[in-house]
Design a protein around this motif. Structure first.
Motif, PDB file in Angstrom:
ATOM      1  N   UNK A 110      27.036  51.245  -4.715  1.00  0.00           N
ATOM      2  CA  UNK A 110      25.283  51.962  -5.464  1.00  0.00           C
ATOM      3  C   UNK A 110      25.236  52.758  -4.672  1.00  0.00           C
ATOM      4  N   UNK A 111      25.657  52.851  -3.317  1.00  0.00           N
ATOM      5  CA  UNK A 111      25.217  54.322  -2.360  1.00  0.00           C
ATOM      6  C   UNK A 111      27.086  53.726  -1.663  1.00  0.00           C
ATOM      7  N   UNK A 112      27.331  53.071  -1.767  1.00  0.00           N
ATOM      8  CA  UNK A 112      28.834  52.664  -0.957  1.00  0.00           C
ATOM      9  C   UNK A 112      29.161  52.160  -0.011  1.00  0.00           C
ATOM     10  N   UNK A 113      27.947  51.597   0.808  1.00  0.00           N
ATOM     11  CA  UNK A 113      28.383  51.377   2.017  1.00  0.00           C
ATOM     12  C   UNK A 113      29.091  49.421   1.289  1.00  0.00           C
ATOM     13  N   UNK A 114      29.294  49.424   0.439  1.00  0.00           N
ATOM     14  CA  UNK A 114      30.114  47.956   0.590  1.00  0.00           C
ATOM     15  C   UNK A 114      31.589  48.097   0.448  1.00  0.00           C
TER      16      UNK A 114
END
Length: 116
Positions: free
Chosen positions: A44-48
């Motif tokens: 999504x916004x790459x935190x995962x």
């Protein structure tokens, strides 16, 4: 013509080297699986994706690849969620299963390397 040979086998040293090679192989294998999972982890916004880590517990010879966000398990297990093209649930399970032969080869190579 008889020849005599003497062989000294130091099992403790051999066992220590094998464990050392196995631990290194496990770490390299975990990093390999992490890299492969990074290619399919939902974005999504790459935190995962940024939370992914690979580590080894040397005393137990256990490798771990993990993602540490509050929603990591849900993203991995919920097959009904929709993801961007090329991204998928089971982002750890799939790459691990697909990499079994490579993981075994990496570990074996590291054990061979320390036994030279």
């Amino acid at each position: 013509m008889a020849q005599n040979f003497r062989l000294r086998f130091n099992g403790a040293v051999a066992a220590a080297r094998i464990r050392q090679g196995a631990a290194r192989g496990l770490l390299l294998s975990a990093e390999h699986v992490l890299q492969k999972s990074q290619e399919v982890v939902p974005l999504d916004e790459s935190p995962l994706m940024q939370s992914g880590t690979a580590s080894v517990d040397e005393p137990s010879l256990t490798a771990v690849v993990s993602y540490d966000t509050p929603y990591a398990v849900k993203q991995h297990e919920d097959l009904t969620l929709r993801h961007a093209p090329g991204r998928t649930a089971k982002y750890l399970e799939g790459p691990l299963n697909a990499s079994r032969a490579e993981v075994a080869a990496i570990i074996a190579a590291q054990i061979r390397r320390v036994m030279r």
